[in-house]
Motif scaffolding. Sequence first.
Motif, PDB file in Angstrom:
ATOM      1  N   ALA A 123      -3.381  -2.852   4.373  1.00 43.52           N
ATOM      2  CA  ALA A 123      -3.690  -3.037   2.961  1.00 43.52           C
ATOM      3  C   ALA A 123      -2.882  -2.088   2.089  1.00 43.52           C
ATOM      4  O   ALA A 123      -2.384  -2.465   1.021  1.00 43.52           O
ATOM      5  N   VAL A 124      -2.734  -0.846   2.530  1.00 41.03           N
ATOM      6  CA  VAL A 124      -1.929   0.117   1.763  1.00 41.03           C
ATOM      7  C   VAL A 124      -0.462  -0.279   1.792  1.00 41.03           C
ATOM      8  O   VAL A 124       0.233  -0.233   0.762  1.00 41.03           O
ATOM      9  N   ARG A 125       0.022  -0.683   2.948  1.00 36.39           N
ATOM     10  CA  ARG A 125       1.430  -1.069   3.070  1.00 36.39           C
ATOM     11  C   ARG A 125       1.827  -2.181   2.102  1.00 36.39           C
ATOM     12  O   ARG A 125       2.971  -2.243   1.642  1.00 36.39           O
ATOM     13  N   ALA A 126       0.890  -3.050   1.783  1.00 34.50           N
ATOM     14  CA  ALA A 126       1.191  -4.172   0.900  1.00 34.50           C
ATOM     15  C   ALA A 126       1.604  -3.721  -0.499  1.00 34.50           C
ATOM     16  O   ALA A 126       2.247  -4.488  -1.231  1.00 34.50           O
ATOM     17  N   SER A 127       1.255  -2.498  -0.863  1.00 35.13           N
ATOM     18  CA  SER A 127       1.585  -1.993  -2.199  1.00 35.13           C
ATOM     19  C   SER A 127       2.651  -0.905  -2.177  1.00 35.13           C
ATOM     20  O   SER A 127       2.924  -0.280  -3.207  1.00 35.13           O
ATOM     21  N   LEU A 128       3.270  -0.657  -1.025  1.00 35.76           N
ATOM     22  CA  LEU A 128       4.301   0.378  -0.951  1.00 35.76           C
ATOM     23  C   LEU A 128       5.627  -0.125  -1.487  1.00 35.76           C
ATOM     24  O   LEU A 128       6.001  -1.292  -1.283  1.00 35.76           O
ATOM     25  N   VAL A 129       6.344   0.751  -2.165  1.00 38.00           N
ATOM     26  CA  VAL A 129       7.706   0.472  -2.625  1.00 38.00           C
ATOM     27  C   VAL A 129       8.576   1.666  -2.244  1.00 38.00           C
ATOM     28  O   VAL A 129       8.075   2.743  -1.914  1.00 38.00           O
ATOM     29  N   THR A 130       9.868   1.472  -2.295  1.00 37.90           N
ATOM     30  CA  THR A 130      10.800   2.535  -1.912  1.00 37.90           C
ATOM     31  C   THR A 130      11.179   3.388  -3.119  1.00 37.90           C
ATOM     32  O   THR A 130      11.545   2.860  -4.174  1.00 37.90           O
ATOM     33  N   VAL A 131      11.070   4.685  -2.954  1.00 32.41           N
ATOM     34  CA  VAL A 131      11.519   5.646  -3.961  1.00 32.41           C
ATOM     35  C   VAL A 131      12.702   6.413  -3.373  1.00 32.41           C
ATOM     36  O   VAL A 131      12.620   6.913  -2.250  1.00 32.41           O
ATOM     37  N   ASP A 132      13.781   6.483  -4.127  1.00 32.95           N
ATOM     38  CA  ASP A 132      14.961   7.232  -3.693  1.00 32.95           C
ATOM     39  C   ASP A 132      14.730   8.709  -3.996  1.00 32.95           C
ATOM     40  O   ASP A 132      14.738   9.126  -5.149  1.00 32.95           O
ATOM     41  N   TRP A 133      14.507   9.484  -2.930  1.00 38.17           N
ATOM     42  CA  TRP A 133      14.251  10.920  -3.094  1.00 38.17           C
ATOM     43  C   TRP A 133      15.516  11.672  -2.693  1.00 38.17           C
ATOM     44  O   TRP A 133      15.695  12.062  -1.576  1.00 38.17           O
ATOM     45  N   PHE A 134      16.429  11.810  -3.647  1.00 36.37           N
ATOM     46  CA  PHE A 134      17.689  12.522  -3.436  1.00 36.37           C
ATOM     47  C   PHE A 134      18.425  11.982  -2.197  1.00 36.37           C
ATOM     48  O   PHE A 134      18.880  12.734  -1.335  1.00 36.37           O
ATOM     49  N   GLY A 135      18.507  10.645  -2.135  1.00 42.47           N
ATOM     50  CA  GLY A 135      19.212   9.975  -1.051  1.00 42.47           C
ATOM     51  C   GLY A 135      18.348   9.636   0.149  1.00 42.47           C
ATOM     52  O   GLY A 135      18.805   8.941   1.065  1.00 42.47           O
ATOM     53  N   GLN A 136      17.118  10.081   0.156  1.00 39.31           N
ATOM     54  CA  GLN A 136      16.189   9.799   1.256  1.00 39.31           C
ATOM     55  C   GLN A 136      15.181   8.747   0.794  1.00 39.31           C
ATOM     56  O   GLN A 136      14.428   8.970  -0.149  1.00 39.31           O
ATOM     57  N   PRO A 137      15.143   7.570   1.436  1.00 40.76           N
ATOM     58  CA  PRO A 137      14.191   6.534   1.015  1.00 40.76           C
ATOM     59  C   PRO A 137      12.783   6.866   1.473  1.00 40.76           C
ATOM     60  O   PRO A 137      12.533   7.090   2.655  1.00 40.76           O
TER      61      PRO A 137
END
Length: 263
Positions: A123-137
């Motif tokens: 359920a949590v995974r369904a709302s995850l998105v990728t954030v670029d953290w200084f080149g680290q996804p």
Amino acid sequence: MQKRNVWACVLGAGLGWASALAPAESLTPAESAAAQRLVAAYPAFLRGVEGGALVWRDGTRMPLTRSAATTYPGRLDAPGLLDQLDAAYPACAPLAAPAYLSDPGRARFEPLLRKMYGASDSAVRASLVTVDWFGQPLQVTRVNGAADSLRAVAKDLAAHPEWRAFLTPSAGTFLWRTVAGTSRRSVHSFGAAIDLNTARAAYWQWSGFREGQRGIPWRNQFPAGLVHTFERRGWIWGGRWYHLDTMHFEYRPELTGACAAGR
């Protein structure tokens, strides 16, 4: 019928906490103000406070209770919603060693988090998105604007290359797990926390201390400006806890409102 609805969210979480919670006779002005700050922080989910209960937009009534536990670890293991709201988090204040057992924001009413962010890994995974953290996804929940907030934090921090060694590599964001040595679910489980570079961090368990033990030393390398940058965007810092965790930040805008207003 109403009584069953009041407790459904607690029992439905599978935590068996209902017997460990005590209803408040009536809310004090401070408790009422804290509950209203919670509503203001999560307007997509919360409608208001009525009759000693937090009212969700779907009609759920979540009682404003306190833990019946008599020990500090017991209150952490099974807090009421009022125990979570008691936290006086010193957002944007100077960094200093907290008082004994001062862990503002560390008590978390898990049914609230499960209802907002998801009650299972999938359920949590369904709302995850990728954030670029200084080149680290990194995987972060989009719920309540947490991912957008972390992107804004990264943009703010990019103006300070002298802090990069504290920021990267990140030790991670989402992971469906409990807090080490407890049955309490970590905020990482909900995709609303980030750990920074462990090489620059201090954590109370690394020195072998027990929960609630006196004499845990406060150590910190993280710059105040870095911490305040997170706090202005709605994130609290584990370095403000007596049980210190200086790598750890979690999205808790109900605790950082005054600081965020000064952004």
